[in-house]
Write a protein that holds these residues in place. Structure first.
Motif, mmCIF file in Angstrom:
data_model
loop_
_atom_site.group_PDB
_atom_site.id
_atom_site.type_symbol
_atom_site.label_atom_id
_atom_site.label_comp_id
_atom_site.label_asym_id
_atom_site.label_seq_id
_atom_site.Cartn_x
_atom_site.Cartn_y
_atom_site.Cartn_z
ATOM 1 N N ARG A 87 21.125 46.237 40.182
ATOM 2 C CA ARG A 87 19.969 47.046 40.603
ATOM 3 C C ARG A 87 18.795 46.856 39.643
ATOM 4 O O ARG A 87 17.646 46.707 40.062
ATOM 5 C CB ARG A 87 20.419 48.504 40.663
ATOM 6 N N GLY A 96 12.298 47.156 44.829
ATOM 7 C CA GLY A 96 13.087 48.377 44.835
ATOM 8 C C GLY A 96 12.474 49.563 44.125
ATOM 9 O O GLY A 96 13.181 50.509 43.801
ATOM 10 N N VAL A 101 13.796 53.420 48.734
ATOM 11 C CA VAL A 101 14.678 52.302 48.382
ATOM 12 C C VAL A 101 15.439 52.626 47.097
ATOM 13 O O VAL A 101 16.634 52.318 46.969
ATOM 14 C CB VAL A 101 13.860 50.998 48.226
ATOM 15 N N SER A 102 14.787 53.276 46.157
ATOM 16 C CA SER A 102 15.432 53.641 44.895
ATOM 17 C C SER A 102 16.591 54.606 45.123
ATOM 18 O O SER A 102 17.657 54.471 44.514
ATOM 19 C CB SER A 102 14.395 54.261 43.964
ATOM 20 N N THR A 105 19.477 52.577 46.949
ATOM 21 C CA THR A 105 20.220 51.689 46.043
ATOM 22 C C THR A 105 21.014 52.488 45.018
ATOM 23 O O THR A 105 22.086 52.047 44.597
ATOM 24 C CB THR A 105 19.274 50.706 45.333
ATOM 25 N N LEU A 108 24.083 53.563 46.888
ATOM 26 C CA LEU A 108 24.938 52.395 47.089
ATOM 27 C C LEU A 108 25.657 52.014 45.797
ATOM 28 O O LEU A 108 26.814 51.584 45.831
ATOM 29 C CB LEU A 108 24.118 51.213 47.599
ATOM 30 N N THR A 109 24.986 52.181 44.674
ATOM 31 C CA THR A 109 25.618 51.900 43.384
ATOM 32 C C THR A 109 26.795 52.842 43.140
ATOM 33 O O THR A 109 27.875 52.403 42.741
ATOM 34 C CB THR A 109 24.593 52.038 42.243
#
Length: 129
Positions: A87, A96, A101-102, A105, A108-109
């Motif tokens: 990332r 990102g 989007v931040s 992600t 998702l992390t």
């Protein structure tokens, strides 16, 4: 002089944590934990090289509840650190930074680190040393 009733800095009752700040703090803590965990694993390998009887002691430890917890925590910390570094690499490239989007992600992390931990644990559970 006018008196403003608002606090100068946010305090705990009104400050809302965002996922980027939480992941940043967690990334730093996990980095330190990984350093000590990898040092421990290197010591483990060195002790086995010098005396094969130490293998049985470590096997007993890693088969215990605390040992299994240690393994799972290490899997998660390494997976989280790697995914968060990916990332950060995208951030270094200039991608990102959008708030939406931040957040995506970041989630998702977190989800990816737990999913990879489960996969690695069950795949490695069948491998015996």
């Amino acid at each position: 002089m006018q008196y403003n009733k608002n606090p100068l800095t946010p305090h705990l009752q009104i400050y809302r944590w965002n996922i980027t700040a939480l992941l940043s703090i967690t990334h730093r803590i996990v980095g330190v934990i990984n350093f000590f965990a990898i040092s421990f694993l290197c010591l483990f390998i060195i002790l086995i090289i010098y005396n094969e009887n130490n293998y049985e002691i470590f096997k007993i430890f890693f088969d215990s509840f605390i040992g299994k917890f240690f393994k799972i925590a290490l899997y998660w910390s390494l997976n989280f650190h790697i995914l968060n570094e990916i990332r950060h690499l995208f951030w270094d490239a200039g991608y990102g930074f959008d708030l939406k989007v931040s957040k995506i992600t970041g989630m998702l992390t977190l989800i990816g680190s737990f999913a990879l931990t489960i996969i690695i644990y069950f795949l490695g559970k069948n491998i015996t040393l």
